[in-house]
Design a protein around this motif. Structure first.
Motif, PDB file in Angstrom:
ATOM      1  N   SER A  69       0.826  -1.214   0.000  1.00  0.00           N
ATOM      2  CA  SER A  69       0.000   0.000   0.000  1.00  0.00           C
ATOM      3  C   SER A  69       0.855   1.256   0.000  1.00  0.00           C
ATOM      4  N   LEU A  82       1.986   1.800  -3.547  1.00  0.00           N
ATOM      5  CA  LEU A  82       0.897   2.320  -4.363  1.00  0.00           C
ATOM      6  C   LEU A  82       0.710   3.812  -4.107  1.00  0.00           C
ATOM      7  N   PHE A 100      -6.090   2.281  -5.453  1.00  0.00           N
ATOM      8  CA  PHE A 100      -5.867   3.180  -6.575  1.00  0.00           C
ATOM      9  C   PHE A 100      -7.014   4.184  -6.671  1.00  0.00           C
ATOM     10  N   ASP A 149       0.371  -4.208 -11.057  1.00  0.00           N
ATOM     11  CA  ASP A 149       0.178  -4.580  -9.661  1.00  0.00           C
ATOM     12  C   ASP A 149       0.270  -6.105  -9.588  1.00  0.00           C
TER      13      ASP A 149
END
Length: 363
Positions: A95, A98, A123, A193
């Motif tokens: 995370s 991201l 996202f 991903d």
């Protein structure tokens, strides 16, 4: 409102109930267990981290060149593509990476991205916060019949998830090949991903997304997922050389250093995957749980599964007794009544396979 943001709202509703559980069985739970945790942890299972590393110093994981070299060697061996330490950004959980990538997009002036559904709901969270428009390039998912993405002719950023984690299905090699050709033609950057990569049920090691052009691709890989030991936070990016320093610098300034324990786990995870056996026993355990579920008669229908530890299936138990992520949580249609099931979550498996299924909720 884009469908990706509607998906985010649905996920947030599930999160609220998950954190304040009622009587419904959360069969899609993120957490699970297996018998190999102590073996996979090795010395970390029985020795305090302060005896294994210097806890008086900041644990600067990105400065650990030995770890970066080890990760590069692992991917070179598994994917049959040459990687070097200058392409690796080790970090804490997926995370955080991201978040770093989405922050980098925003700081780079990117206001519009394209994506193949589904993408992880975080996202959607960052795109909503940063005012980035997500444009879906296909109504279908990569494994659905008739899948024909409308890839833009412009240079852009394309997001894709491989495998389609909710159903344990890799993106087909032909789709990856087409995306690679499109990348070369447009100069577009692709973010993969790969959080649930390296869990293939057939024992193969290579991930097809490694075939994408390295100078135009960012790949996210998560050892805590492929060992299913989520209490440690460990993930890394494989990036074009030109992006390593700006992304690594942004990441450390956003998130700081990891703990000594997390850094030690990153080394341990890489060592395990390089030792020959890798995570084979975990994959066999997942497959055994899958067979147990099939034999129980708890399923009315199911999607094919080739990797990971999630199954997408229609269960016999009444929907009212389950807290679950269904097709709406993955921007999917045509699978009414299907839900994601964690094959490593014993509470979910026990509830689904019990005579009569999960107990009815109170009231």
């Amino acid at each position: 409102m884009p469908s990706l943001f509607r998906m985010l709202d649905l996920h947030e509703a599930v999160e609220r109930e998950r954190q304040h559980p009622g009587e419904r069985l959360f069969v899609s739970d993120y957490n699970g267990g297996h018998p190999f945790v102590a073996d996979y942890l090795g010395p970390l299972a029985h020795t305090p981290p302060y005896l294994l590393g210097d806890v008086t110093r900041y644990s600067a994981i990105d400065e650990d060149r030995a770890l970066r070299a080890k990760i590069a060697r692992l991917h070179s061996a598994y994917d049959e593509v040459e990687y070097g330490p200058e392409q690796v950004i080790p970090a804490g959980g997926a995370s955080s990476l991201l978040g770093t990538f989405c922050t980098w997009l925003q700081l780079s002036g990117v206001r519009r991205v394209h994506y193949l559904p589904p993408v992880y709901y975080k996202f959607a969270y960052f795109f909503r916060k940063f005012g980035i428009e997500p444009v879906r390039v296909s109504e279908l998912h990569a494994r659905q019949e008739g899948f024909a993405p409308e890839l833009p002719e412009e240079r852009t950023v394309l997001l894709l998830t491989d495998p389609l984690w909710y159903a344990g299905q890799p993106v087909p090699a032909g789709v990856i090949e087409r995306i690679g050709e499109w990348q070369r033609a447009t100069g577009s950057l692709v973010f993969v991903d790969g959080t649930f990569q390296y869990l293939r049920w057939d024992g193969s090691r290579r991930e097809e997304s490694a075939a994408l052009p390295a100078d135009l691709t960012v790949r996210l890989v998560c050892p805590t997922k492929y060992l299913s030991i989520h209490g440690y936070r460990c993930a890394h990016l494989l990036v074009p050389e030109r992006l390593r320093e700006p992304l690594a610098d942004l990441h450390v300034n956003l998130h700081g250093d990891v703990t000594v324990a997390d850094r030690l786990f990153a080394h341990r995870a890489a060592d395990l995957m390089l030792d020959g056996e890798g995570n084979r026993r975990l994959v066999e355990h997942i497959r055994a749980n899958h067979r147990r579920l099939l034999r129980s008669g708890a399923l009315r229908d199911r999607a094919p599964v080739d990797t990971g530890y999630f199954l997408f299936a229609r269960v016999a138990a009444p929907a009212a007794r389950l807290l679950a992520l269904d097709e709406r949580h993955f921007e999917l249609t045509g699978h009414e009544g299907f839900v994601r099931i964690n094959l490593l979550n014993e509470a979910a498996l026990d509830g689904l396979t019990a005579p009569g299924g999960p107990a009815a909720p109170a009231g």
